[in-house]
Design an enzyme around this catalytic site. Structure first.
Site, PDB file in Angstrom:
ATOM      1  N   THR A   6      23.634 -99.825  83.708  1.00  0.00           N
ATOM      2  CA  THR A   6      24.741 -99.235  82.959  1.00  0.00           C
ATOM      3  C   THR A   6      26.059 -99.430  83.667  1.00  0.00           C
ATOM      4  OG1 THR A   6      25.257 -97.354  81.580  1.00  0.00           O
ATOM      5  CG2 THR A   6      24.915 -96.879  83.888  1.00  0.00           C
ATOM      6  N   GLY A  50      29.385 -88.245  82.957  1.00  0.00           N
ATOM      7  CA  GLY A  50      28.660 -89.453  82.619  1.00  0.00           C
ATOM      8  C   GLY A  50      27.683 -89.797  83.724  1.00  0.00           C
TER       9      GLY A  50
END
Length: 176
Positions: A6, A50
């Protein structure tokens, strides 16, 4: 900790803070999902968080961090310090394979399971395998453009997705 799979980027610029992440989830070398949500708004929409790393571990960290935010009435720094302390000292939490970015309108931090609590000097911070690419792109855009935080985040993540194989262009962004 080397985290693949990611890219998460937080940009503090022109009085705003934006956090964005791609949506790709991989298992080994196989793309399993294209549209995962790796960022969230927490504590009355005043904090962004996040994660990069294992999805299950990331969600466990969101829950633990949100509990700490509630406990400390939205005090981001205190909640982040306590999460880092818990993460480092708890035998179960220590096994989590993820990193967390958190940001409010005033501060931004990277939190890790080794007890790291890092606040960037320039308001820009990224995690994940595409993090260095996104961070470099964001720094260049801050210096050489008139874009706002949201647009810098989007463009930097797009650039990272063109370089890092674990990052896709299905980008989600939140801004406060």
């Amino acid at each position: 900790m080397k985290v693949h799979s990611t890219t998460v980027l937080s940009v503090r610029h022109k009085g705003k803070v934006a956090m964005g992440a791609d949506g790709q989830v991989t298992l080994g070398q196989t793309v399993m999902k294209h549209g995962a949500r790796k960022i969230r708004r927490l504590y009355h929409d005043s904090v962004l968080a996040g994660f990069a790393g294992s999805a299950a571990d990331g969600f466990a960290l969101f829950t633990r961090f949100e509990d700490r935010l509630e406990e400390f009435h939205g005090n981001l720094e205190r909640a982040a310090v306590e999460l880092a302390r818990d993460w480092r000292s708890d035998r179960v939490l220590r096994r989590l394979e993820a990193l967390l970015l958190v940001a409010s309108d005033k501060r931004s931090f990277l939190v890790s399971g080794t007890g790291d609590l890092i606040e960037p000097d320039d308001g820009l911070i990224a995690i994940g395998s595409g993090g260095p690419c996104a961070l470099a792109a964001a720094r260049a855009l801050v210096r050489k453009s008139d874009l706002g935080a949201r647009d810098i985040t989007l463009e930097a993540l797009r650039i990272a997705s063109e370089i890092d194989i674990y990052t896709n262009q299905n980008i989600a962004i939140e801004e406060i």
